[in-house]
Design a protein around this motif. Structure first.
Motif, PDB file in Angstrom:
ATOM      1  N   THR A  53       0.745  -1.051   0.106  1.00 33.44           N
ATOM      2  CA  THR A  53      -0.572  -0.486   0.148  1.00 33.44           C
ATOM      3  C   THR A  53       1.098   1.302   0.000  1.00 33.44           C
ATOM      4  OG1 THR A  53      -1.940   1.377   0.885  1.00 33.44           O
ATOM      5  CG2 THR A  53      -0.192  -0.029   2.295  1.00 33.44           C
ATOM      6  N   LYS A  55      -0.984   4.992  -0.120  1.00 33.60           N
ATOM      7  CA  LYS A  55      -2.019   5.694   0.974  1.00 33.60           C
ATOM      8  C   LYS A  55      -3.018   5.003   0.955  1.00 33.60           C
ATOM      9  CE  LYS A  55       0.316   9.053   1.019  1.00 33.60           C
ATOM     10  NZ  LYS A  55       2.026   8.170   0.864  1.00 33.60           N
ATOM     11  N   CYS A  57      -5.182   3.169   3.516  1.00 26.73           N
ATOM     12  CA  CYS A  57      -5.325   2.945   5.576  1.00 26.73           C
ATOM     13  C   CYS A  57      -5.559   1.707   5.285  1.00 26.73           C
ATOM     14  CB  CYS A  57      -6.549   4.024   6.160  1.00 26.73           C
ATOM     15  SG  CYS A  57      -5.623   5.441   5.868  1.00 26.73           S
ATOM     16  N   ARG A  59      -6.312  -0.200   9.224  1.00 30.91           N
ATOM     17  CA  ARG A  59      -6.832  -0.144  10.021  1.00 30.91           C
ATOM     18  C   ARG A  59      -6.931  -2.105  11.029  1.00 30.91           C
ATOM     19  NH1 ARG A  59      -3.611   4.290  11.299  1.00 30.91           N
ATOM     20  NH2 ARG A  59      -4.853   6.539   9.419  1.00 30.91           N
ATOM     21  N   ASP A  80       1.789   5.893   8.231  1.00 29.77           N
ATOM     22  CA  ASP A  80       0.832   6.909   8.828  1.00 29.77           C
ATOM     23  C   ASP A  80      -0.426   6.078   8.707  1.00 29.77           C
ATOM     24  OD1 ASP A  80       1.923   9.105   7.662  1.00 29.77           O
ATOM     25  OD2 ASP A  80      -0.453   9.316   7.667  1.00 29.77           O
ATOM     26  N   VAL A  81      -0.353   5.433   7.950  1.00 28.31           N
ATOM     27  CA  VAL A  81      -1.591   5.059   7.114  1.00 28.31           C
ATOM     28  C   VAL A  81      -1.960   3.483   7.480  1.00 28.31           C
ATOM     29  CG1 VAL A  81      -1.977   6.250   4.811  1.00 28.31           C
ATOM     30  CG2 VAL A  81      -0.844   4.282   4.641  1.00 28.31           C
TER      31      VAL A  81
END
Length: 322
Positions: A53, A55, A57, A59, A80-81
């Motif tokens: 990946t 961008k 996300c 999670r 941070d994604v």
């Protein structure tokens, strides 16, 4: 027979079409998607051992439904994604790419700096609008022009890109300051206190990651400490600057211009705080392309594939969570 690992690339369109995507040199199954919406992540990664990946996300709620996932290769330096702490707990390796943009991002940074400092956008528009022709002389002076030699460049972020930006600034004859981390003291003589950098800089440029500590790092309180009405350049991450405050600072004359390659909303949305400023000569917004030089993208991809091969060989590299 051991099943071949499934590798799924969630957002291939974030790598320029001119880049040929070489694949890992071990047997595997490969699936790539141009782009992936948040509600498509789990279905597309179902059964995948390795996710790629840029961008998109990934999670905690995704990870809970992906028991076979063993590695996430991030096609960027910023990660941070990814909920990397959750990955750490679940034993999922997260690897990022580093150092691939040490030329392209500094060059883009100085492209913005030069265009704004010399008011190139304003003068280009003046020629298009016929203002030069009306002047009836060889030149005319509708916008101020600043030089870089002798100016002070404040750099927030002391990594490879920040260091490269400093070298370019020094080549232009600028004084370069590396800002100490906001709210942190005792970092040593190579750093200038954060508030002092705000006060002394003619140009401030951001090259730090987006973390809970750096989010909204610059807002009205910081803009009011900028005594020299600097240019503010962001080629790092959206979210480092309170963008509505940046527009207010521009309107109040606290800064002389804004050059942003990264926004909190990407792509640009109609109600973004910058929407009303885009035609101003002292505002330049580019679509997060500072990193995207051809050579940089090729280096990024080669490094990412190398990390996947290293993981498969039992020697993961550039690990940010494991």
């Amino acid at each position: 027979m051991t099943a071949k690992p499934l590798i799924v690339f969630l957002d291939r369109e974030t790598i320029g079409p001119s880049v040929e995507l070489a694949r890992p040199r071990f047997q595997h199954d490969w699936v790539e998607h141009g782009r992936t919406a948040p509600d498509e992540v789990v279905a597309r990664l179902a059964g995948a051992t390795i996710a790629i990946t840029n961008k998109v996300c990934i999670r905690e709620d995704h990870l809970a439904r992906l028991p076979q996932l063993r590695m996430i290769a991030v096609a960027a330096t910023g990660y941070d994604v990814i909920d990397h702490e959750v990955c750490r707990r679940r034993g999922i390796v997260v690897s990022n790419v580093r150092g691939y943009a040490v030329n392209t991002v500094p060059e883009h940074t100085f492209g913005l700096i030069l265009a704004l400092r010399r008011n190139i956008v304003g003068y280009r528009q003046a020629v298009i609008d016929g203002e030069w022709q009306k002047a009836k002389q060889f030149c005319f002076f509708s916008h101020p022009i600043g030089e870089l030699a002798g100016a002070t460049l404040g750099i927030m972020g002391e990594g490879a890109i920040g260091q490269a930006v400093a070298r370019l600034g020094q080549a232009f004859g600028m004084t370069t300051l590396f800002a100490a981390h906001k709210g942190v003291e005792g970092l040593g003589p190579l750093y200038t206190p954060f508030d002092e950098v705000l006060a002394r800089s003619d140009i401030i440029t951001l090259h730090c990651p987006l973390t809970p500590k750096t989010r909204d790092m610059i807002g009205m309180a910081e803009f009011r400490k900028m005594r020299r009405k600097p240019l503010l350049i962001n080629t790092a991450r959206g979210g480092l600057v309170v963008e509505r405050d940046a527009v207010r600072a521009l309107d109040e004359g606290l800064v002389s211009g804004l050059g942003f390659d990264c926004l909190t909303s990407e792509p640009f949305v109609a109600d973004h705080p910058f929407a009303a400023t885009l035609e101003r000569p002292n505002v330049i917004v580019t679509p997060h392309v500072g990193w995207a030089g051809q050579g940089a993208m090729e280096t990024l991809w080669a490094q990412l594939v190398g990390h996947i091969e290293n993981f498969q060989a039992g020697q993961p590299s550039n690990v940010v969570a494991a």
